[in-house]
Design an enzyme around this catalytic site. Structure first.
Site, short mmCIF file in Angstrom:
data_model
loop_
_atom_site.label_atom_id
_atom_site.label_comp_id
_atom_site.label_asym_id
_atom_site.label_seq_id
_atom_site.Cartn_x
_atom_site.Cartn_y
_atom_site.Cartn_z
N SER A 3 0.78 -1.07 -0.05
CA SER A 3 0.00 -0.01 0.07
C SER A 3 0.69 1.29 -0.01
CB SER A 3 -0.89 0.11 1.26
OG SER A 3 -2.08 1.05 1.15
N ASP A 41 -9.95 -3.40 -6.00
CA ASP A 41 -9.38 -2.46 -5.15
C ASP A 41 -9.69 -1.07 -5.36
OD1 ASP A 41 -7.82 -1.05 -3.25
OD2 ASP A 41 -5.88 -1.87 -4.05
N HIS A 48 -8.33 -4.31 -1.50
CA HIS A 48 -7.05 -3.70 -1.10
C HIS A 48 -6.04 -4.77 -0.24
CE1 HIS A 48 -3.98 -0.54 -0.76
NE2 HIS A 48 -4.31 -0.48 0.46
#
Length: 446
Positions: free
Chosen positions: A309, A393, A422
């Site tokens: 991320s 996502d 995600h």
């Protein structure tokens, strides 16, 4: 995401709160065995009947979206299947409807065929309506069409290079004051563990955890960077690599000079590129590379970087800013293609921040953010890259990731997971570790 297994409330990725608690049907100590009643199955179920592939269509031609419609009731049902196709900005491109009669306890296959206007990600919304049901049964999925052709205009300002040259020059003038403190209680059978502190841009103190393999070097090293608000800690892994689990300012054990809360990193100092949070965070990552360069057991020809991320975005930025990085493994990266990002992902906090002062506006805000957009760094990354993304996502939309991936200048590969949001599945984590071990075994000429 590797933090998702932690119980109760945790921070991970971009700071989303995840409540894992007790799963439905999971029994806690003291519960009666008969206190949980299994809910009956829904009368109708819709499934994305993906037979093969990863949710990406690489060829030219129409998109074919297959759905399995299951009637699990004991009687027949009649109704209609209503389709909506949108682009990833939410623009409706097509609506259609077809009548269906479902025999009892059967499943039928239906398809929606749509010719996409160009490369990108498209949302298929499918809903079964019936007077027999209390509410429609829905299925929503994204599909990527020719993602290797997704492009975004670079937003580099004329002084982009000068800005980063001066930033790195300022960093170089800061005495790093590296300090290592042995933490023998954290040692493993294969590694010694040290807490490392250093000074970064602006004299800010930052820290991390260094795991030194027992025995003689030289060894490959892996720099691990944090997700949004994540606290990086030692890995405890036995692989014969040196691991540096590093916390950029405001994260983990690097909050002495820069607080970690509130978790508002992406708007801290955003009025001015000189004071924007990510200027310091990117510099912190380069300083972490400086630390690894001081270690006699580390072979700098085999230095890699990875993160999830925000950590994925930091990995890309570090590989672009520091040629000492020789391989890069970002997962579901953040900090990609800001102009596209704010069209395809909704962040009310950002709208509120922009509207808080009259002198702010989206043009000015995006101009500041352009100095930190990995899209504008991507063509400077020449080392091998292994990247992952979730096709579903909504936090780091895959279109933004491909806009960056397609501009990478070196050897590259990606793995897309059709049903992943995600996060990445455990299978990818194993794949990534194998790829890192492969890269760590290579010695390439700079």
């Amino acid at each position: 995401h590797r933090l998702m297994g932690i119980p109760r409330m945790v921070k991970c990725g971009l700071g989303l709160i995840l409540w894992t608690g007790v799963a439905a049907g999971e029994q806690r100590p003291g519960d009666r065995a008969d206190s949980f009643v299994k809910a009956p199955p829904a009368a109708v179920r819709l499934d994305w009947a993906l037979e093969e592939g990863n949710g990406l269509v690489l060829r030219e031609g129409p998109l074919v979206f297959p759905v399995s419609v299951q009637n699990r009731a004991g009687s027949s049902l009649s109704g209609s299947l209503r389709w909506t196709v949108k682009d990833d900005e939410g623009t409706v491109l097509r609506r259609s409807e077809e009548a269906l009669v479902l025999a009892a306890d059967t499943s039928i296959a239906v398809k929606q065929v749509y010719q996409a206007p160009g490369p990108g990600f498209y949302q298929f919304h499918c809903a079964f309506h019936s007077a027999t049901l209390k509410k429609p049964v829905t299925l929503v999925k994204f599909v990527g069409y020719r993602p290797g052709k997704i492009t975004s205009r670079l937003t580099r300002e004329p002084d982009f290079d000068g800005f980063w040259e001066e930033t790195l020059a300022q960093l170089a003038r800061v005495d790093p004051a590296f300090k290592l403190e042995r933490k023998a209680g954290r040692d493993s059978a294969t590694h010694e563990v040290y807490e490392v502190s250093m000074r970064s841009l602006g004299g800010v103190r930052v820290r991390g955890w260094y795991e030194k393999p027992r025995g003689k070097g030289p060894v490959s090293a892996l720099l691990r960077l944090p997700g949004y608000g994540e606290n990086m800690k030692p890995t405890g892994r036995a692989d014969p690599l040196a691991y540096f689990s590093f916390n950029v300012r405001g994260h983990g054990n690097s909050t002495e000079d820069v607080p970690g809360t509130p978790y508002d990193y992406w708007i801290r100092g955003l009025d001015d590129k000189q004071g924007y949070y990510y200027r310091g965070a990117y510099a912190d990552c380069v300083r972490a590379v400086d630390f690894l360069a001081t270690r006699p057991e580390v072979d700098m020809a085999r230095l890699g970087v990875t993160g999830v991320s925000q950590g994925g975005g930091l990995s890309l930025a570090t590989a672009a800013l520091d040629a000492r990085i020789r391989f890069c493994a970002p997962d579901i990266p953040f900090l990609c293609d800001w102009a596209r990002y704010f069209k395809t992902s909704t962040w009310p906090e950002m709208n509120k921040w922009v509207a808080a002062k009259p002198e702010r506006g989206w043009d000015r805000t995006l101009r500041t953010m352009s100095y930190f957009d990995t899209l504008n760094f991507a063509d400077r990354i020449t080392c091998p890259v292994l990247l992952s993304l979730g096709v579903q996502d909504a936090i780091c939309p895959p279109g933004t990731v491909f806009a960056v991936y397609n501009r990478l200048a070196g050897k590259k590969a990606f793995h897309a997971y059709p049903n992943a949001g995600h996060g990445v599945p455990a299978s990818h984590r194993s794949l990534r570790r194998a790829w890192i071990r492969e890269q760590a075994g290579r010695v390439e000429t700079p």
